[in-house]
Write a protein that holds these residues in place. Structure first.
Motif, short mmCIF file in Angstrom:
data_model
loop_
_atom_site.label_atom_id
_atom_site.label_comp_id
_atom_site.label_asym_id
_atom_site.label_seq_id
_atom_site.Cartn_x
_atom_site.Cartn_y
_atom_site.Cartn_z
N GLN A 121 0.79 -1.04 0.23
CA GLN A 121 0.06 0.09 0.06
C GLN A 121 0.73 1.27 -0.11
O GLN A 121 1.85 1.32 0.70
CB GLN A 121 -0.81 -0.15 1.31
CG GLN A 121 -1.61 -1.01 1.41
CD GLN A 121 -2.50 -1.48 0.11
OE1 GLN A 121 -3.16 -0.62 -0.68
NE2 GLN A 121 -2.73 -2.81 -0.20
N VAL A 123 0.80 5.88 -0.59
CA VAL A 123 0.16 7.08 -0.57
C VAL A 123 1.06 7.83 -1.53
O VAL A 123 2.10 8.18 -1.40
CB VAL A 123 0.08 7.83 0.77
CG1 VAL A 123 -0.72 9.19 0.64
CG2 VAL A 123 -0.56 7.11 1.87
N ASP A 140 -3.35 14.15 -2.60
CA ASP A 140 -2.74 12.66 -2.24
C ASP A 140 -3.86 11.53 -2.61
O ASP A 140 -5.22 11.78 -2.69
CB ASP A 140 -2.17 12.66 -0.91
CG ASP A 140 -3.38 12.78 0.08
OD1 ASP A 140 -4.56 13.36 -0.26
OD2 ASP A 140 -2.91 12.65 1.29
N ASP A 142 -4.54 7.50 -1.43
CA ASP A 142 -4.23 6.49 -0.57
C ASP A 142 -4.80 5.39 -1.35
O ASP A 142 -6.06 5.10 -1.17
CB ASP A 142 -4.64 6.79 0.80
CG ASP A 142 -4.37 5.91 1.77
OD1 ASP A 142 -3.72 4.61 1.42
OD2 ASP A 142 -4.24 6.16 3.03
#
Length: 184
Positions: A121, A123, A140, A142
């Motif tokens: 994962q 960001v 951003d 995520d």
């Protein structure tokens, strides 16, 4: 004589019509050049920087190639995301003849107890500047919160995060400047 007059009138209207069509062209029809810096990678581990850069620029080039009026320029320099120097942006935009500059950051999630255990994962954050170094917008993306990705490669997560961040930048830019038809 009558045929010459009709022909001259027809040609005159034709030239006037072409002139008005040319006058309707917008100044925004030119090709915009967008300068992308290497993303700042967090955590700062040398082994993950090159694969991150490759995945990031692969996603950016795929996204930018779908737009006709934009060109991607790549600067092999990493600019600190949190404290961007205005003069650096102006110098790079001037030297590369760029209209905009994007400063990215890719942050990996740390999972587990070990020092180098990461999840897939990320960001992806981006800041957009104009050629004069003025801050325009920031966004951003995520990949865990927006996409709920639990499985898959890190490379795909970076590509999904980059596409999401580019969409966010474009959305914010259109809110700020609604008359612009620019596609980043």
């Amino acid at each position: 004589m009558r045929k010459i007059l009709i022909f001259t009138t027809f040609i005159s209207f034709l030239f006037i019509g072409m002139a008005t069509v040319k006058a309707q062209k917008n100044a925004d029809d030119r090709i915009r050049k967008i300068l992308y810096f290497n993303p700042e990678v967090e955590p700062d581990i040398e082994e993950i920087k090159e694969p991150t850069n490759n995945a990031f620029f692969s996603a950016v080039s795929d996204k930018v190639s779908s737009y006709k009026r934009n060109r991607m320029l790549r600067a092999e320099v990493q600019v600190p995301f949190d404290n961007v120097d205005k003069e650096t942006i102006v110098d790079y935009c001037l030297n590369n003849d760029a209209d905009f500059a994007i400063v990215p950051k890719v942050k990996y999630f740390k999972v587990g107890l070990g020092k180098y255990v990461f999840s897939n994962q990320v960001v992806v954050s981006m800041k957009l500047f104009d050629a004069e170094g003025n801050f325009i917008t920031e966004t951003d993306y995520d990949t865990y919160r927006k996409n709920m990705r639990l499985l898959g490669s890190t490379e795909n997560s970076i590509k999904i995060g980059t596409n999401g961040a580019l969409k966010g930048i474009l959305k914010n830019f259109k809110k700020i400047n609604p008359s612009s038809e620019m596609d980043l």
